[in-house]
Motif scaffolding. Sequence first.
Motif, short mmCIF file in Angstrom:
data_model
loop_
_atom_site.label_atom_id
_atom_site.label_comp_id
_atom_site.label_asym_id
_atom_site.label_seq_id
_atom_site.Cartn_x
_atom_site.Cartn_y
_atom_site.Cartn_z
N ASP A 124 22.67 7.40 31.52
CA ASP A 124 23.49 6.20 31.27
C ASP A 124 22.75 5.13 30.48
OD1 ASP A 124 21.91 6.11 33.66
OD2 ASP A 124 22.90 4.24 34.19
N LEU A 125 21.44 5.00 30.70
CA LEU A 125 20.68 3.95 29.98
C LEU A 125 20.55 4.31 28.49
CD1 LEU A 125 17.89 3.26 32.63
CD2 LEU A 125 20.02 2.00 32.27
N SER A 162 13.17 3.18 31.47
CA SER A 162 13.28 4.63 31.27
C SER A 162 12.51 5.06 30.02
CB SER A 162 14.77 5.00 31.09
OG SER A 162 14.92 6.15 30.30
N ASP A 305 4.24 12.19 37.46
CA ASP A 305 3.92 13.56 37.04
C ASP A 305 2.61 14.08 37.62
OD1 ASP A 305 5.30 13.32 33.66
OD2 ASP A 305 6.22 13.45 35.63
N VAL A 327 10.05 7.09 41.48
CA VAL A 327 10.67 7.33 40.16
C VAL A 327 11.79 8.35 40.24
CG1 VAL A 327 10.25 8.10 37.78
CG2 VAL A 327 8.54 6.68 38.97
C1 EPZ Z 1 10.02 11.38 31.03
O1 EPZ Z 1 11.25 11.84 31.56
C2 EPZ Z 1 9.08 12.59 31.09
N1 EPZ Z 1 9.61 13.68 30.29
C3 EPZ Z 1 8.94 13.04 32.56
O2 EPZ Z 1 8.00 14.11 32.60
C4 EPZ Z 1 8.38 11.88 33.38
O3 EPZ Z 1 8.32 12.26 34.74
C5 EPZ Z 1 9.32 10.66 33.23
O4 EPZ Z 1 9.46 10.32 31.83
C6 EPZ Z 1 8.78 9.44 33.96
O5 EPZ Z 1 7.51 9.14 33.50
C7 EPZ Z 1 9.46 13.65 28.94
O6 EPZ Z 1 8.92 12.70 28.39
C8 EPZ Z 1 9.98 14.83 28.18
P1 EPZ Z 1 12.93 8.41 32.76
P2 EPZ Z 1 12.58 10.90 31.42
O7 EPZ Z 1 14.09 8.26 31.85
O8 EPZ Z 1 12.57 10.21 30.11
C9 EPZ Z 1 16.38 7.39 35.85
C10 EPZ Z 1 7.18 16.23 33.18
O9 EPZ Z 1 6.88 16.74 34.27
N2 EPZ Z 1 17.22 7.24 34.67
O10 EPZ Z 1 11.81 7.42 32.68
O11 EPZ Z 1 13.75 11.74 31.76
C11 EPZ Z 1 16.01 8.83 36.10
O12 EPZ Z 1 17.03 9.47 36.85
C12 EPZ Z 1 8.45 15.41 33.06
O13 EPZ Z 1 6.50 16.33 32.12
C13 EPZ Z 1 18.52 6.76 34.81
O14 EPZ Z 1 18.96 6.46 35.91
O15 EPZ Z 1 12.31 9.86 32.60
C14 EPZ Z 1 14.72 8.74 36.88
O16 EPZ Z 1 15.01 8.55 38.24
C15 EPZ Z 1 9.22 15.34 34.36
N3 EPZ Z 1 19.30 6.64 33.70
C16 EPZ Z 1 14.07 7.47 36.30
O17 EPZ Z 1 15.11 6.75 35.63
C17 EPZ Z 1 18.84 6.99 32.45
O18 EPZ Z 1 19.61 6.85 31.46
C18 EPZ Z 1 12.95 7.76 35.30
O19 EPZ Z 1 13.50 8.51 34.26
C19 EPZ Z 1 17.53 7.48 32.33
C20 EPZ Z 1 16.73 7.59 33.45
#
Ligand code: EPZ
Length: 423
Positions: A124-125, A162, A305, A327
């Motif tokens: 959503d973000l 995010s 991670d 997270v």
């Molecule tokens: C990135 O994922 C990394 N992946 C993840 O690494 C990492 O754990 C994460 O960032 C946090 O550091 C890549 O870069 C490919 P987020 P991302 O958007 O971008 C919520 C690994 O093991 N959220 O920061 O998907 C989400 O549900 C992987 O290498 C929303 O609610 O992470 C989560 O709870 C795993 N709405 C939190 O934010 C959104 O639109 C963090 O997600 C986006 C995210």
Amino acid sequence: MEKLVIEGGKPLSGAISVHGAKNAALPILAASIMAEGTVTITNVPELSDIKVMLDILQALGCKAEQSGDTVTVDTTKAREHHIPERLMSQMRSSIFLMGPLLARLGKVELYQPGGCAIGERKIDLHLKGLAELGVDIVEENGRIVCTAKELTGADIVLDYPSVGATENIMMAAAMARGKTTISNAAREPEIQDLQHFLNAMGANIIGAGTDTITVEGASQLVPCTHRIIPDRIVTGTILIAAAVTKGNVTLKNVCASHLTSALHVMKRAGVHIAVDGDIMNVSAPSRLKAVERVITSPYPAFPTDLQSQMMVLLSLAEGVSIVKETVFEGRFKHVDELSRMGADIRVDFNSAIIRGVPRLYGATVEATDLRAGAALVIAGLAAQGTTVIEQIHHIDRGYDRIELMLRQLGASIHRTTPVSKEL
Ligand code: EPZ
């Protein structure tokens, strides 16, 4: 299915060079489509996630090849804006194509990437930020159709820092008309690497690594060459593996400043870590100490991670530690598997209470996601006896032939391939 078989109890020793960062390479590969011509990217790890990203780029009309750690992407013929569902479902990071395709073609059609073992992982973000840049978004039956006659700069405030949303918005804004500010932006080093890459292609971005990123839109970007930063999570994984096996390991091609919080926790547990430029040496006493509280949070706090890997170290430390995961809501899937190896861990909502035990015991366990799988490898290296890890395709997403990496450091680990039925 392939499995990893580990004979535990051997201290890791020797030297190893850490490969490039998966989480920097994926958005940068996606961003390559924003310029017409051939982009060359080096220090790219050989991982299944990278292969999927190259397949997606090829499905969009690019020529994308990896030879060793060098990837070339020729985007001259990129015309397709529809990301195939079969590729979307293989890897969430296909979501990174949204910003670049909107910048290059003004449209993108993809599918909701869906959740995974570690949580719901909404987008959503991403969608809210892109809509503020003038993107029209229609969602129906799991499909997302985005169009933008023209991307226009905006002042965007993220509800949560995010990583992916920051990167997607940054890429779209790089070719929007006018200025964009992204407040409450994620600050991860991989975002700084993406800014470096985009600016090398002619973008005008400042502030990556802080919570406010400013982008002056450019009308056109040109191809460049770029070297990916080292993988801080692979670095942390090897540090922890060396510590729990009471080894002595030298890591090369690392960036200690990307791991400040994690190094601080390891030192509080009694791990000896010496840093000299892009080289680190790690060793540990026979028994490590519990760490009262480890809380995962967005960078620069302790990285989610490394949470599962750190839990193995704390499972073998003297005393009681608490790990709080803030997270992802489903990132404790490794606890049951570690408990089967003798760990004493009790989960209470998003906190795990870990009572250190003298040793772990080998068992047959299952990787549920990428970093949980890495934690099981570390546990197997430290355990008494033999550990067999199943579903190791999860681990191959983020570690380039992990068994070769660890055998180079003296571990007794090998990959079994299934005997084919027709034999
Ligand atoms: C990135 O994922 C990394 N992946 C993840 O690494 C990492 O754990 C994460 O960032 C946090 O550091 C890549 O870069 C490919 P987020 P991302 O958007 O971008 C919520 C690994 O093991 N959220 O920061 O998907 C989400 O549900 C992987 O290498 C929303 O609610 O992470 C989560 O709870 C795993 N709405 C939190 O934010 C959104 O639109 C963090 O997600 C986006 C995210």
